[in-house]
Enzyme design. Structure first.
Site, PDB file in Angstrom:
ATOM      1  N   CYS A   7       4.936  29.586  -3.149  1.00  0.00           N
ATOM      2  CA  CYS A   7       4.791  30.338  -1.890  1.00  0.00           C
ATOM      3  C   CYS A   7       4.042  31.673  -2.065  1.00  0.00           C
ATOM      4  CB  CYS A   7       6.158  30.579  -1.266  1.00  0.00           C
ATOM      5  SG  CYS A   7       7.476  30.837  -2.443  1.00  0.00           S
ATOM      6  N   HIS A  23       7.564  36.618   2.250  1.00  0.00           N
ATOM      7  CA  HIS A  23       7.337  37.318   0.986  1.00  0.00           C
ATOM      8  C   HIS A  23       6.287  38.402   1.229  1.00  0.00           C
ATOM      9  CE1 HIS A  23       9.726  34.354  -0.837  1.00  0.00           C
ATOM     10  NE2 HIS A  23       8.820  33.618  -1.439  1.00  0.00           N
TER      11      HIS A  23
HETATM   12  N1  LIG Z   1      11.470  27.829  -0.425  1.00  0.00           N
HETATM   13  C1  LIG Z   1      10.180  28.140  -0.541  1.00  0.00           C
HETATM   14  O1  LIG Z   1       9.724  29.214  -0.108  1.00  0.00           O
HETATM   15  C2  LIG Z   1       9.228  27.179  -1.208  1.00  0.00           C
HETATM   16  C3  LIG Z   1       7.862  27.468  -1.219  1.00  0.00           C
HETATM   17  C4  LIG Z   1       6.974  26.595  -1.863  1.00  0.00           C
HETATM   18  C5  LIG Z   1       7.464  25.450  -2.452  1.00  0.00           C
HETATM   19  N2  LIG Z   1       8.806  25.208  -2.429  1.00  0.00           N
HETATM   20  C6  LIG Z   1       9.282  23.977  -3.062  1.00  0.00           C
HETATM   21  O2  LIG Z   1       9.803  23.126  -2.037  1.00  0.00           O
HETATM   22  C7  LIG Z   1      10.877  22.368  -2.553  1.00  0.00           C
HETATM   23  C8  LIG Z   1      12.111  22.541  -1.662  1.00  0.00           C
HETATM   24  O3  LIG Z   1      12.497  23.892  -1.630  1.00  0.00           O
HETATM   25  P1  LIG Z   1      13.573  24.432  -0.598  1.00  0.00           P
HETATM   26  O4  LIG Z   1      13.491  25.896  -0.682  1.00  0.00           O
HETATM   27  O5  LIG Z   1      13.421  23.762   0.730  1.00  0.00           O
HETATM   28  O6  LIG Z   1      14.948  23.938  -1.284  1.00  0.00           O
HETATM   29  P2  LIG Z   1      16.378  23.648  -0.599  1.00  0.00           P
HETATM   30  O7  LIG Z   1      16.554  24.422   0.635  1.00  0.00           O
HETATM   31  O8  LIG Z   1      17.358  23.809  -1.698  1.00  0.00           O
HETATM   32  O9  LIG Z   1      16.280  22.098  -0.191  1.00  0.00           O
HETATM   33  C9  LIG Z   1      16.308  21.073  -1.153  1.00  0.00           C
HETATM   34  C10 LIG Z   1      16.211  19.741  -0.448  1.00  0.00           C
HETATM   35  O10 LIG Z   1      16.193  18.725  -1.446  1.00  0.00           O
HETATM   36  C11 LIG Z   1      17.173  17.755  -1.096  1.00  0.00           C
HETATM   37  N3  LIG Z   1      17.670  17.045  -2.280  1.00  0.00           N
HETATM   38  C12 LIG Z   1      18.488  17.509  -3.246  1.00  0.00           C
HETATM   39  N4  LIG Z   1      18.782  16.510  -4.115  1.00  0.00           N
HETATM   40  C13 LIG Z   1      18.148  15.414  -3.653  1.00  0.00           C
HETATM   41  C14 LIG Z   1      18.089  14.078  -4.075  1.00  0.00           C
HETATM   42  N5  LIG Z   1      18.742  13.642  -5.168  1.00  0.00           N
HETATM   43  N6  LIG Z   1      17.340  13.184  -3.363  1.00  0.00           N
HETATM   44  C15 LIG Z   1      16.677  13.587  -2.250  1.00  0.00           C
HETATM   45  N7  LIG Z   1      16.713  14.863  -1.777  1.00  0.00           N
HETATM   46  C16 LIG Z   1      17.443  15.754  -2.486  1.00  0.00           C
HETATM   47  C17 LIG Z   1      18.265  18.559  -0.425  1.00  0.00           C
HETATM   48  O11 LIG Z   1      19.123  17.695   0.300  1.00  0.00           O
HETATM   49  P3  LIG Z   1      20.656  18.131   0.646  1.00  0.00           P
HETATM   50  O12 LIG Z   1      20.574  19.054   1.824  1.00  0.00           O
HETATM   51  O13 LIG Z   1      21.298  16.837   0.959  1.00  0.00           O
HETATM   52  O14 LIG Z   1      21.197  18.790  -0.586  1.00  0.00           O
HETATM   53  C18 LIG Z   1      17.398  19.431   0.463  1.00  0.00           C
HETATM   54  O15 LIG Z   1      16.955  18.698   1.575  1.00  0.00           O
HETATM   55  C19 LIG Z   1      11.070  22.812  -4.011  1.00  0.00           C
HETATM   56  O16 LIG Z   1      10.343  21.935  -4.847  1.00  0.00           O
HETATM   57  C20 LIG Z   1      10.427  24.185  -4.031  1.00  0.00           C
HETATM   58  O17 LIG Z   1       9.944  24.541  -5.302  1.00  0.00           O
HETATM   59  C21 LIG Z   1       9.710  26.024  -1.818  1.00  0.00           C
END
Ligand SMILES: NC(=O)c1ccc[n+]([C@@H]2O[C@H](COP(=O)([O-])OP(=O)(O)OC[C@H]3O[C@@H](n4cnc5c(N)ncnc54)[C@H](OP(=O)(O)O)[C@@H]3O)[C@@H](O)[C@H]2O)c1
Length: 327
Positions: A126, A234
Site C-alpha cells: 500500500c 497512509h
Molecule cells: N491492508 C492493506 O492496506 C493492504 C494493502 C495492500 C495489500 N494488502 C494485502 O492484502 C491482503 C489482505 O489484507 P487485509 O488487510 O485485507 O487482511 P485481513 O483484514 O486480515 O483479511 C484477511 C482475509 O483473508 C481471509 N483468510 C484468512 N485465512 C484464509 C483461508 N485459509 N482461506 C481463505 N481466506 C482466508 C480472511 O477471512 P476471515 O475473515 O474468515 O478470517 C479475510 O477475509 C494481504 O495479502 C495484504 O498483504 C493489504
C-alpha cells in the site's frame, strides 16, 4: 475473491460494484470461521466458501486479498483453472516475470504482459502505490537521483483485526495481539520483520517495489516505515533529489496533469492532505511542497492516500480494467 471478508476484500466488493465491473457471478472465499456467512453484494446474497480443489473452475477473474501463505498455495490453482489472477500479496511482486501494476504509472507494462498472454498480475504494498503515483511524473519530467521516505501507516494496513485492536485500546482495553506495543497514543517504528541490514521487510518492500514499478532498478532510495494510531490512509514524508533543475511551478504543472493525483497545498489556510480528507476516496493526495534547501535540485512533500482503496482494492480493480482494455 479470496479474502472477501477482510479489510481489503470488503472494499474490493464495493469497488467492483461502484465501477460497474460487470460481475455476473461472485465466488467469495474466506477462512473456515466465515464459512456459510451471507454477504450482500451486486444486488443479492452470496455465501462465503472455503478454498478447495477446483473451487476456481469457470471463473474469469480471481482476486487474492488474504495472505502470502494463501497466495503461495492457491494462486497456482487459480491460474490452472484458466482465470486471470490479481494477487495483492507480496509473493509474486518481485518476480521478474510478473508485472507489479499501478495503472497510472506502468500501464504499458500491464498491456505488454497481456499481449504476451500472461494471466498473473501483482499489486504492490500500500505505501508503494501512493509513492509511485506521486514520483512517476517527477521522474519523467526531471529525472530522479535519490529518494528518502518516512511513512506514517494506519493500522488498517495490518488488516481488520488491527483496526479492532486500536479501537479496543482507544476505549481503555489493553489487548495486544497484532502489535508488539500499545498502538493507541503510540508510534511503532517497526513494520514487518527486521532484516540483516536493519531495515524492516516493509521498508524493503517500499524500496524494491518502487524501483521495479518506476523502472529504475538502481534508484538510491531509503525508507523508514512507522505504524501510527490512525485507522485509515497512509501518509508519507518524501524528499526527492532531481537530476535536472525543477522549480515549484514546474512541479505544480507536472503534478496537475498527472493521473490519479490531486494537489492540495495551501497550508496557510490549513489545506493539505490528511487521513481524514483522503479516507474513502480514490485520489492520491500531495501537498506541503517545498524546495529542499539541502540539495541543488530537489523537493520535500507530503503524500496521503487511502491504503485500502488506492493502496490495494481500487488498484487491483484498475489493473483488471487495464487488462480488459488491452484485450
Ligand atoms: N491492508 C492493506 O492496506 C493492504 C494493502 C495492500 C495489500 N494488502 C494485502 O492484502 C491482503 C489482505 O489484507 P487485509 O488487510 O485485507 O487482511 P485481513 O483484514 O486480515 O483479511 C484477511 C482475509 O483473508 C481471509 N483468510 C484468512 N485465512 C484464509 C483461508 N485459509 N482461506 C481463505 N481466506 C482466508 C480472511 O477471512 P476471515 O475473515 O474468515 O478470517 C479475510 O477475509 C494481504 O495479502 C495484504 O498483504 C493489504
Amino acid at each position: 475473491m479470496v479474502g472477501a471478508t477482510g479489510a481489503v476484500g470488503t472494499r474490493l466488493l464495493s469497488i467492483l460494484e461502484e465501477r460497474s465491473f460487470g460481475a455476473t457471478e461472485l465466488r467469495l472465499f474466506a477462512s473456515e470461521r466465515s464459512k456459510g456467512r451471507q454477504i450482500t453484494s451486486h444486488g443479492r446474497e452470496w455465501e462465503c466458501q472455503v478454498l478447495a480443489k477446483a473451487c476456481f473452475d469457470g471463473l474469469d477473474w480471481v482476486f487474492f486479498d488474504a495472505s502470502d501463505e494463501i497466495s503461495r498455495q492457491w494462486v497456482p490453482e487459480a491460474l490452472g483453472s484458466g482465470a486471470r489472477v490479481i494477487d495483492n500479496s507480496a509473493v509474486y511482486r518481485m518476480d521478474p516475470a510478473v508485472v507489479l501494476g499501478v495503472p497510472e504509472v506502468n500501464r504499458e507494462a500491464i498491456e505488454s504482459s497481456v499481449r504476451r498472454g500472461d494471466r498473473l498480475f501483482s499489486g504492490p504494498n500500500c505505501s508503494t502505490v501512493q509513492l509511485t503515483v506521486a514520483l512517476q511524473p517527477l521522474s519523467e519530467a526531471f529525472g530522479i537521483k535519490r529518494v528518502l521516505v518516512s511513512t506514517y501507516q494506519s493500522v488498517s494496513g495490518a488488516g481488520a483485526a488491527a483496526m479492532d485492536e486500536l479501537q479496543a485500546q482507544m476505549v481503555g482495553g489493553d489487548e495486544r495481539s497484532i502489535f508488539p506495543h500499545r498502538i493507541a497514543a503510540n508510534l511503532i517504528p517497526r513494520i514487518g520483520k527486521v532484516q540483516d541490514d536493519g531495515f524492516t521487510s516493509e521498508e524493503q518492500k517500499l524500496m524494491l517495489e518502487t524501483r521495479k514499478i518506476l523502472g529504475l532498478p538502481n534508484l538510491p532510495i531509503a525508507a523508514t516505515a512507522v505504524r501510527v494510531p490512525t485507522f485509515l490512509s497512509h501518509a508519507e514524508s518524501v524528499f526527492v533529489e532531481f537530476a535536472r533543475p525543477a522549480s515549484l511551478d514546474d512541479i505544480s504543472r507536472v503534478w496537475k496533469q498527472a493521473p490519479g493525483l490531486e494537489w492540495v497545498d495551501d497550508p496557510g489556510r490549513d489545506l493539505y492532505p490528511t487521513n481524514e480528507n483522503t479516507s474513502g476516496r480514490d485520489m492520491v493526495s500531495v501537498g506541503r511542497l517545498r524546495l529542499d534547501p539541502s540539495v541543488s535540485s530537489g523537493v520535500c512533500f507530503w503524500v496521503v492516500s487511502d491504503n485500502l482503496r488506492k493502496g490495494a482494492a481500487l488498484n487491483a480493480v484498475q489493473i483488471a480494467e487495464s487488462i480488459r482494455a488491452a484485450n
